[in-house]
Design an enzyme around this catalytic site. Structure first.
Site, PDB file in Angstrom:
ATOM      1  N   ASP A 289     -35.685 -26.244  51.195  1.00 19.98           N
ATOM      2  CA  ASP A 289     -34.247 -26.462  51.359  1.00 19.98           C
ATOM      3  C   ASP A 289     -33.943 -27.755  52.110  1.00 19.98           C
ATOM      4  O   ASP A 289     -32.921 -28.401  51.862  1.00 19.98           O
ATOM      5  CB  ASP A 289     -33.618 -25.266  52.093  1.00 19.98           C
ATOM      6  CG  ASP A 289     -33.362 -24.089  51.155  1.00 19.98           C
ATOM      7  OD1 ASP A 289     -33.524 -24.264  49.931  1.00 19.98           O
ATOM      8  OD2 ASP A 289     -32.996 -23.010  51.645  1.00 19.98           O
TER       9      ASP A 289
ATOM     10  N   ALA B  80     -26.326 -19.574  59.890  1.00 19.89           N
ATOM     11  CA  ALA B  80     -25.356 -18.520  60.213  1.00 19.89           C
ATOM     12  C   ALA B  80     -25.968 -17.132  60.070  1.00 19.89           C
ATOM     13  O   ALA B  80     -25.678 -16.221  60.848  1.00 19.89           O
ATOM     14  CB  ALA B  80     -24.128 -18.654  59.304  1.00 19.89           C
TER      15      ALA B  80
ATOM     16  N   SER C  45     -29.186 -16.305  60.495  1.00 18.62           N
ATOM     17  CA  SER C  45     -30.106 -16.048  61.606  1.00 18.62           C
ATOM     18  C   SER C  45     -29.355 -15.767  62.904  1.00 18.62           C
ATOM     19  O   SER C  45     -29.898 -15.151  63.820  1.00 18.62           O
ATOM     20  CB  SER C  45     -31.057 -17.233  61.793  1.00 18.62           C
ATOM     21  OG  SER C  45     -30.362 -18.392  62.170  1.00 18.62           O
TER      22      SER C  45
END
Length: 308
Positions: A77, A199, A201
């Site tokens: 990512d 967000a 995590s």
């Protein structure tokens, strides 16, 4: 003979798998008559690793994706977020091949690489638009009408405390009205795409990509009211770092950092320019969640149709 079609190929050159994958992608696309572009630095790094890439069009980051049919990304990512910086202004769709861990933004896994290249050659993919955030920083607070910094994010903009061990104190404002004051480690403002990243995590909700909404998730906030918030897509979210607090920093997608002096104001809205993602699979987002997180679904029987 080339077809006049071009693909920008980006790779995490530090991964041995990316070196082998880049070779395969280049050979397959070139054989099909497509021009392959690469950033000069990545081309040189892959060449040094023994990757033979010829013919190739070497480009600079500023206009690398202009006119490209697809930006094909080999990595995790983080590599895809780097690619988004080039693809977004050009309107070119991103197609990620995951060489990392979860790889939530990627569309394909490494073992599907040959089929993925065929999809690109045959233009057999859909294009999905993902919301992005517009971020403005005002170092002089609300009285200074000109932002000192403008940035954007696909996943999230995160306000964090700086190097000081002191807690960050900030007031959250929604649509011009104060909502709560938080003494915290930071605050994440995320898109639905970013709901499965930082967000998530931090305890935020998973939001389906087709939901138009913005998320606000506090990080270890010391306050009675410190729950994740989901607000409308046209809301203006603002944070004011209190004048007597420690300086903070703002990260956009974990890549672009802005230092925040005490008293700074951050305004976040939905941006006008989305990021476009190439989609090969029509599977629902629910299936993606199950696959990426390895969720237990054994025992599910589904709807029982009467009369069967």
């Amino acid at each position: 003979m080339t077809s006049g079609r071009s693909v920008l190929l980006l790779a995490h050159t530090g991964r041995p798998a990316a070196v082998r994958s880049a070779q395969l992608v280049h050979e397959s696309l070139s054989r099909a008559g497509l021009t392959v572009r690469m950033l000069k630095a990545e081309f040189e790094e892959l060449a040094a690793a023994g990757c033979v890439l010829s013919p190739i069009e070497v480009v600079e980051p500023a206009d690398a994706a202009e006119g490209a049919e697809v930006v094909m990304v080999l990595g995790g990512d983080g590599t895809l977020l780097r690619a988004a910086e080039m693809a977004r202004p050009a309107g070119a769709p991103l197609l990620g091949v995951n060489l990392g861990h979860v790889g939530f933004l990627a569309e394909a896994e490494r073992e599907d690489l040959s089929a993925t290249v065929r999809n690109v050659v045959n233009r057999d993919y859909d294009v999905e638009e993902r919301m992005t955030l517009e971020v403005a920083v005002f170092n002089g607070g609300r009285n200074n009408g000109t932002p000192s910094v403008r940035s954007w994010a696909l996943n999230d903009a995160t306000l964090e405390k700086g190097e000081s061990r002191r807690i960050l104190e900030a007031v959250l404002e929604i649509d011009g009205r104060p909502l709560s004051r938080w003494a915290c480690d930071g605050v994440v403002c995320a898109t639905p795409t970013g709901s499965t990243a930082h967000a998530f995590s931090a305890g935020g909700p998973v939001v389906w990509p087709d939901v138009d909404a913005l998320l606000v998730v506090p990080l270890s906030a010391h306050a009675l009211f410190a729950r994740p918030l989901v607000v409308g897509p046209h809301a203006t979210i603002a944070f004011e770092v209190l004048p007597d607090t420690a300086p903070g920093v703002l990260w956009c997608d974990g890549r672009r950092m802005v230092e925040l002096p005490a008293g700074a104001r951050i305004e976040i809205t939905r941006a006008a320019t989305p990021v476009r993602l190439a989609r090969l699979h029509r599977a629902p987002f629910t299936d993606r969640l199950v696959a990426k997180f390895g969720l237990p679904v054994a025992g599910w029987r589904g709807r029982v149709e009467h009369g069967h």
